[in-house]
Write a protein that holds these residues in place. Structure first.
Motif, short mmCIF file in Angstrom:
data_model
loop_
_atom_site.label_atom_id
_atom_site.label_comp_id
_atom_site.label_asym_id
_atom_site.label_seq_id
_atom_site.Cartn_x
_atom_site.Cartn_y
_atom_site.Cartn_z
N ARG A 1 30.04 26.75 -3.93
CA ARG A 1 31.30 26.73 -4.69
C ARG A 1 31.33 27.82 -5.75
NH1 ARG A 1 33.47 21.74 -8.44
NH2 ARG A 1 35.49 21.53 -7.46
N HIS B 1 29.57 30.63 -5.78
CA HIS B 1 29.70 31.93 -5.08
C HIS B 1 31.15 32.15 -4.64
CE1 HIS B 1 25.58 33.35 -4.97
NE2 HIS B 1 25.16 32.13 -4.64
N GLY B 2 31.79 31.08 -4.16
CA GLY B 2 33.19 31.18 -3.73
C GLY B 2 34.13 31.52 -4.88
N VAL C 1 33.34 33.28 -7.53
CA VAL C 1 33.13 34.70 -7.86
C VAL C 1 33.87 35.57 -6.84
CG1 VAL C 1 31.40 36.52 -8.12
CG2 VAL C 1 30.95 34.23 -9.02
N ASP C 2 33.77 35.22 -5.57
CA ASP C 2 34.48 35.98 -4.53
C ASP C 2 35.99 35.91 -4.72
OD1 ASP C 2 32.04 36.57 -3.42
OD2 ASP C 2 32.16 35.04 -1.82
N ALA C 3 36.46 34.77 -5.27
CA ALA C 3 37.90 34.58 -5.46
C ALA C 3 38.44 35.29 -6.71
CB ALA C 3 38.22 33.09 -5.54
N GLY C 4 37.52 35.89 -7.52
CA GLY C 4 37.98 36.67 -8.67
C GLY C 4 37.72 36.05 -10.02
N ARG D 1 35.49 36.78 -12.29
CA ARG D 1 35.28 37.79 -13.34
C ARG D 1 36.64 38.30 -13.85
NH1 ARG D 1 31.53 43.09 -13.64
NH2 ARG D 1 30.46 42.10 -11.91
N GLU D 2 37.57 38.57 -12.93
CA GLU D 2 38.89 39.07 -13.32
C GLU D 2 39.67 38.01 -14.09
OE1 GLU D 2 37.51 39.48 -10.22
OE2 GLU D 2 36.99 41.56 -10.78
N ASP E 1 24.87 38.86 -11.02
CA ASP E 1 23.96 37.99 -10.26
C ASP E 1 23.33 36.93 -11.15
OD1 ASP E 1 24.56 39.32 -7.96
OD2 ASP E 1 22.69 40.49 -7.88
N VAL F 1 25.84 34.26 -12.02
CA VAL F 1 26.04 33.33 -10.91
C VAL F 1 24.92 32.29 -10.90
CG1 VAL F 1 26.02 33.11 -8.38
CG2 VAL F 1 27.39 34.90 -9.47
#
Length: 311
Positions: free
Chosen positions: A211, A213-214, A216-219, A221-222, A258, A261
């Motif tokens: 979850r 990791h997901g 972070v992939d979904a944004g 940080r932004e 990293d 995360v």
């Protein structure tokens, strides 16, 4: 209407359990099955813009079910359990007055207790608190702790950090009552049914890692960068949220993505353990396996069994 006070009250339904266990989905499915509306009881989902990192349910995922107390605060504001209790009980009253079922969904244990249980809040006195904080700064915590031991030994044994010792002394000064006398009892404020999601801990550990990791992939940080621009760091509650605190440090250059995360995964797993301990301590919860193919029918059955038969 006068007749309504004579009618048996429908219980408030609460869906509880650790983060990542599927509470939001069950809440929506119960609402669809029971003509209900959802009330958010996750303290971080009050905040507008904190969507990815809190796994806030999307408009599509709500399937047309009205959701209350979502996106009600700016990130600079501080969440208050007392305010939530007032707003949540008003929402329950409104939903029930329209003949619908109120379904509370969230893993913030104290907020759930504040909504469901007999629990009073003693208020605050900013002047007295400031005085105690200054005393703590100049003389240290020891004299304040000694005073608390004299006035309220139960709280003194239970509270460790300065903020909570100061709060206990503030409450005593304000009300003349020990802070421990305001602790919640397991007594429902109105009829209620809590449904808990029983998890496999090892599977939950894995799910929480995926979850994060997901997110972070979904944004994530932004999302943190955008919230930082509108005052995230000024928000005492919001800035400390899991994932948000870590990615603020990434933006500052003090931590790699990293490492952020990994730290978020560890902290989220610890948080889930604390939630499980909290909810496991409440014997009134009806537990259902989170992966039971009959999860929704079993939850509906539990609600029907706890509801007064209509005349």
């Amino acid at each position: 209407m006068s007749s309504s006070s004579q009618e048996p009250q429908l219980p408030v339904i609460a869906v509880v359990g650790p983060t990542g266990s599927g509470k939001s989905d069950l809440g929506v499915n119960l609402a669809l099955a029971l003509n209900g509306e959802v009330i958010n009881a996750d303290a971080l989902q009050f905040y507008r813009g904190m969507d990815i990192g809190t796994a806030k349910i999307t408009v599509e995922e709500r399937k047309g079910v009205p959701h209350h107390l979502l996106d009600t605060m700016d990130v600079t504001q501080e969440a208050s359990v007392a305010d939530f209790q007032k707003d949540c009980r008003a929402a329950i009253l409104d939903i029930h007055s329209r003949g619908k079922r109120a379904i509370l969904v969230g893993g913030s244990g104290l907020y759930v207790r504040a909504a469901l249980d007999v629990l009073e809040f003693p208020g605050t006195d900013p002047k007295l608190r400031k005085q105690l904080e200054e005393e703590c700064e100049s003389k240290g915590l020891a004299p304040l702790r000694a005073r608390l031991e004299e006035l309220d030994p139960v709280s003194a044994a239970r509270l460790g950090d300065a903020r909570r010792v100061i709060r206990a002394l503030e409450v005593h000064g304000l009300t003349g009552r020990p802070f421990s006398s305001f602790m919640p009892q397991r007594e429902y404020f109105q009829p209620a049914l809590q449904i808990g999601l029983e998890v496999d801990r090892e599977q939950l550990r894995e799910r929480l890692a995926l979850r994060v990791h997901g997110m972070v992939d979904a944004g994530l940080r932004e999302e943190v960068r955008g919230l930082d621009a509108i005052g995230l760091r000024r928000g005492k509650t919001a800035s400390r949220a899991l994932g948000y605190a870590q990615f603020l440090r990434v933006l500052d250059g003090g931590m790699s993505a990293d490492a952020a995360v990994e730290e978020t995964i560890v902290a989220t797993r610890q948080f889930a353990r604390r939630q499980l301990t909290w909810f496991r301590g409440d014997p009134r919860i009806t537990w259902i396996d989170w992966q039971d193919p009959e999860l929704v029918p079993k939850a509906v059955q539990a609600v029907n069994a706890a509801s007064p038969a209509s005349a």
